[in-house]
Design a protein around this motif. Structure first.
Motif, short mmCIF file in Angstrom:
data_model
loop_
_atom_site.label_atom_id
_atom_site.label_comp_id
_atom_site.label_asym_id
_atom_site.label_seq_id
_atom_site.Cartn_x
_atom_site.Cartn_y
_atom_site.Cartn_z
N PHE A 8 8.86 37.04 43.15
CA PHE A 8 10.04 37.69 42.60
C PHE A 8 10.29 37.24 41.16
N PHE A 9 10.04 35.95 40.89
CA PHE A 9 10.16 35.46 39.52
C PHE A 9 9.21 36.23 38.61
N GLN A 10 7.96 36.45 39.07
CA GLN A 10 6.97 37.13 38.25
C GLN A 10 7.40 38.56 37.95
N VAL A 11 7.99 39.21 38.96
CA VAL A 11 8.48 40.58 38.74
C VAL A 11 9.57 40.58 37.68
N PHE A 12 10.49 39.59 37.76
CA PHE A 12 11.56 39.51 36.75
C PHE A 12 10.98 39.24 35.37
N PHE A 13 10.01 38.32 35.28
CA PHE A 13 9.40 38.01 33.99
C PHE A 13 8.76 39.26 33.38
N ASP A 14 8.02 40.00 34.18
CA ASP A 14 7.35 41.21 33.68
C ASP A 14 8.37 42.25 33.22
N HIS A 48 21.97 44.04 29.61
CA HIS A 48 22.70 43.83 30.87
C HIS A 48 21.73 43.54 32.02
N SER A 49 20.62 44.24 32.08
CA SER A 49 19.64 44.02 33.14
C SER A 49 19.00 42.64 33.04
N ILE A 50 18.69 42.22 31.81
CA ILE A 50 18.10 40.89 31.64
C ILE A 50 19.11 39.82 32.05
N LYS A 51 20.37 40.01 31.68
CA LYS A 51 21.39 39.03 32.06
C LYS A 51 21.55 38.96 33.57
N LEU A 59 18.68 31.19 35.56
CA LEU A 59 18.19 30.88 34.20
C LEU A 59 19.38 30.95 33.25
N THR A 60 20.18 29.89 33.28
CA THR A 60 21.46 29.90 32.56
C THR A 60 21.30 29.99 31.06
N ASP A 61 20.20 29.45 30.51
CA ASP A 61 20.03 29.53 29.05
C ASP A 61 19.92 30.97 28.58
N MET A 62 19.20 31.79 29.34
CA MET A 62 19.08 33.21 28.98
C MET A 62 20.39 33.94 29.25
N THR A 63 21.09 33.54 30.32
CA THR A 63 22.37 34.19 30.65
C THR A 63 23.38 33.99 29.54
N GLU A 64 23.42 32.78 28.96
CA GLU A 64 24.40 32.48 27.92
C GLU A 64 24.17 33.34 26.68
N VAL A 65 22.91 33.53 26.29
CA VAL A 65 22.62 34.34 25.11
C VAL A 65 22.91 35.81 25.37
N THR A 66 22.45 36.31 26.52
CA THR A 66 22.64 37.73 26.81
C THR A 66 24.11 38.07 27.05
N HIS A 67 24.91 37.09 27.50
CA HIS A 67 26.33 37.36 27.72
C HIS A 67 27.02 37.72 26.39
N ILE A 68 26.78 36.91 25.35
CA ILE A 68 27.38 37.20 24.05
C ILE A 68 26.80 38.48 23.49
N LEU A 98 15.26 35.18 23.22
CA LEU A 98 15.12 35.48 24.65
C LEU A 98 13.65 35.49 25.05
N LYS A 99 12.78 36.00 24.17
CA LYS A 99 11.34 35.99 24.47
C LYS A 99 10.83 34.56 24.53
N MET A 100 11.31 33.70 23.63
CA MET A 100 10.91 32.30 23.64
C MET A 100 11.38 31.60 24.91
N GLN A 101 12.63 31.87 25.31
CA GLN A 101 13.16 31.29 26.55
C GLN A 101 12.39 31.81 27.76
N LEU A 102 12.05 33.10 27.75
CA LEU A 102 11.30 33.69 28.86
C LEU A 102 9.93 33.02 28.98
N ASP A 103 9.25 32.84 27.85
CA ASP A 103 7.95 32.16 27.88
C ASP A 103 8.09 30.71 28.32
N GLY A 104 9.22 30.10 27.96
CA GLY A 104 9.45 28.72 28.39
C GLY A 104 9.53 28.60 29.90
N HIS A 105 10.20 29.54 30.54
CA HIS A 105 10.31 29.52 32.00
C HIS A 105 9.02 29.94 32.68
N ARG A 106 8.31 30.88 32.07
CA ARG A 106 7.11 31.43 32.72
C ARG A 106 5.88 30.58 32.45
#
Length: 682
Positions: A8-14, A48-51, A59-68, A98-106
């Motif tokens: 499921f994580f991989q689906v979200f990352f893609d 909104h979908s990414i958040k 993944l709170t770091d991505m949530t914080e950026v996408t919220h603003i 967000l791309k950098m954070q995504l790569d960090g998690h993946r």
């Protein structure tokens, strides 16, 4: 039962990566002066979908950026804030973060926390700027009380009660539901958290938003008929006049307030009706396109590339088996074995059709490559102070996935060079009678069994004199009588650069030689056309795939080699008088007034040949990068399509060999690396 969450994580990352790419594409194409509401909504939905997905997986770091980011986009799409170029720059910077954070998690790559903090502060600054009171705007809203405004704007009121919700999640829920209308929090008699929501949405909308944060069984939704005043809440800064002004309701008497409210409401309804007509006209073709896209999406599935590669390998084995059967049945009596031979012929046709169908699965549109350049062109042109109009053609043209991944870096070098060296500064272009914006195009088209990719600019063109001068300084053998085509090829020499100043964009002499080497390794060729003052076009020709190869079978001694057909010019049996010996340099062969180096393959691979005299054997003329040579072999066996097998991954690198294949008799045949063989002779 334990659920494997990694899938499921991989689906979200893609999906998140696709959404970020789509968001960047929309931002680069948005009309700042008059943005399309559908584009703004699409950008908002991506954020909104990414958040939502990031919140689901913690993944709170991505949530914080996408919220603003989402809050700003929501204000812009609702018309509460005007879109500016600064907004677009900030949103693009947020996409990079967000791309950098995504790569960090993946991938576990490093995340620059300072850069994350800078972007968050940048986005927050827009929020703060929007909160600054504007004196001129106060009279236009002063006549409407907060309760009346909410009651007129929203037609439904819901009470959403939550069980065992964390304080952080409650704050996020208030923010999320606030996107649907006006959300206020309070406690019920059982001390449970609840949110009173005034909205034009439905219960399904509330469930869809909240399900990202809490389970559906931990929330209860009730439709209530209560005025806004019944919801207990603290007055906002807006209602208190930001601490500088008296509450707006106290500034006007009730009668005057009612009259002004009615007038404003009528004016607003008129404006809204006009706006709806305009938006409907704009949105009609786009809705049809989205409807078609949705239909297309529903008919596709996501499949791992390793599964596709496995199928292709199995099809390759099937092709080899089919070739074996065909060869085994060649000597059978066609009369007594008619049914068997007919079945084998039928199997051959089906195998070829199946092979072509499966190979098409590996084919990907060039848009996968082209889509990453608009942002790069925009940023680089801005950095260099140039104006560049970037266009693409043939983005739907398909190429094998393996080649698509390898062509990205060469194209990146070429595009950067076109912007840096090719397109002139705006002032220079105006002096030369051109428009101040240069044009850079990237195109792809199928030609036979190849794909032709062109990078074309309308800049100043290549400087012949400067290239020749630099080549002489580098010790290259050149002459003033060289053709333009030969002069242009000099820029591919290692360490060659005509840049007068070394920058982080170009000038270090690395890149163009790598471009040509990489393209040659893919079985492709690169060509340059340029005219001074009119621009430069660089053309790359590549085979559509490296998995299947059309080849010529040649025999040297007892060995059979496969010669890629794309390099073959012609084959002939030479005469004794056409072969000349050069002392200490080997032999050459005269072909129509042109002397070509003669390469005996038995010497290259150190095997015992059938013939040592070229006049008794066969000479195959091959051409690589405009340079020709003659390969001396014993016999020509035939022409066939072969399945390419990698040698290095199964054994090791063999000089002069690019791969291997299995023949119909089960034997292994090496595929010649023609470019490497010619380089070794030179």
């Amino acid at each position: 039962m334990t659920i494997d969450m990694s899938q499921f994580f991989q689906v979200f990352f893609d999906e998140a990566e696709e959404l970020l790419a789509e968001k960047e594409k929309l931002l680069l194409g948005v009309d700042i002066s008059s943005p399309d509401p559908e584009d703004l909504n699409a950008i908002f939905r991506a954020a909104h979908s990414i958040k939502g997905g990031a919140s689901t997986f913690g993944l709170t770091d991505m949530t914080e950026v996408t919220h603003i980011l989402e809050s700003l986009l929501d204000k812009i799409r609702k018309g509460e804030m005007h879109l500016t170029s600064d907004h677009v720059d900030a949103f693009l910077a947020a996409k990079d973060i967000l791309k950098m954070q995504l790569d960090g998690h993946r991938l576990g790559t490093e995340v620059d926390l300072d850069a994350v903090g800078d972007v968050r502060m940048l986005l927050q600054s827009f929020v703060q700027d929007d909160l600054v009171p504007k004196a001129s705007a106060a009279p236009s809203i002063a006549h409407i009380s907060r309760s009346e405004e909410v009651q007129e704007k929203y037609h439904h009121c819901f009470k959403v009660t939550f069980k065992e919700v964390k304080e952080a999640d409650l704050t996020l829920l208030i923010s999320e539901l606030g996107l649907l209308g006006r959300a206020l929090s309070e406690k019920n008699a059982d001390n449970q958290d609840l949110i009173v929501l005034h909205t034009n949405g439905s219960e399904d909308d509330i469930v869809a938003v909240c399900s990202f944060i809490v389970d559906a069984d931990k929330m209860k939704i009730e439709s209530v008929e209560v005025p806004i005043e019944s919801a207990k809440h603290q007055p906002s800064e807006d209602e208190l006049g930001y601490g500088f002004f008296e509450p707006l309701d106290a500034m006007f008497p009730p009668d005057e307030k009612a009259e002004q409210a009615a007038a404003l409401k009528a004016e607003e309804e008129k404006r809204q009706a006009q706006e709806n007509l305009v938006n409907a006209a704009k949105a009609q073709p786009k809705k049809e396109a989205e409807k078609h896209a949705a239909t297309q999406e529903s008919s596709t599935i996501r499949v791992g590339i390793e599964k596709v590669d496995q199928i292709i390998n199995l099809i390759g084995e099937l092709v080899i088996t089919q070739a074996m059967l065909t060869q085994r049945t060649q000597d059978l009596d066609p009369v007594s074995n008619e049914r068997l031979l007919s079945s084998v012929a039928h199997l051959t046709r089906n195998t070829r059709d199946l092979q072509e169908a499966v190979m098409s699965i590996r084919m990907m549109p060039m848009d996968y490559v082209f889509s990453r350049f608009p942002r790069m062109v925009r940023d680089l042109a801005h950095k260099l102070g140039k104006k560049v109009e970037f266009v693409t053609y043939g983005a739907s043209t398909e190429l094998d996935k393996g080649l698509i991944e390898r062509i990205v870096d060469p194209l990146t070098h070429l595009v950067r060079n076109s912007i840096d060296h090719g397109i002139e500064m705006p002032a220079t272009r105006l002096e030369n009678g051109k428009s101040e914006s240069g044009k850079l195009s990237l195109s792809a088209v199928h030609q036979g069994g190849n794909i032709v990719i062109e990078v074309c600019d309308d800049g100043g063109g290549l400087n012949r004199e400067r290239i020749l001068s630099k080549a002489k300084q580098n010790g290259l053998v050149v002459s003033d009588s060289m053709s333009d085509a030969d002069v242009w090829q000099l820029i591919f020499a290692p360490g060659f650069s005509t840049a007068e100043v070394v920058t982080d964009v170009s000038g270090r002499g690395v890149g163009m030689d790598v471009v040509k080497r990489n393209i040659t390794q893919m079985g492709g060729v690169v060509d340059i056309r340029s005219a001074k003052g009119f621009g430069t076009t660089i053309t790359i020709s590549l085979p559509l795939t490296l998995a299947i190869l059309d080849g010529m079978s040649i025999k040297v001694g007892e060995e059979i080699y496969i010669l890629p057909l794309g390099f073959v010019v012609e084959s002939l049996q030479p005469q004794h008088e056409d072969i000349k010996e050069i002392n200490g340099k080997g032999r050459v062969i005269k072909i129509r007034q042109e002397y070509l180096p003669l390469i005996p393959l038995f010497e290259t691979f150190n095997i015992q040949p059938k013939h040592t005299d070229p006049a008794n054997g066969i000479t195959v003329i091959v051409e690589v990068d405009g340079k020709k040579a003659a390969l001396f072999v014993d016999d020509l066996v035939g022409q066939q399509q072969v399945v390419v097998k990698n040698i290095e991954s199964n054994y090791r690198k063999i000089p002069g060999i690019s791969g291997a294949t299995i023949l119909g008799d089960g034997g292994v045949s090496f595929i010649l690396d023609v470019a490497a063989i010619l380089r070794s002779v030179r």
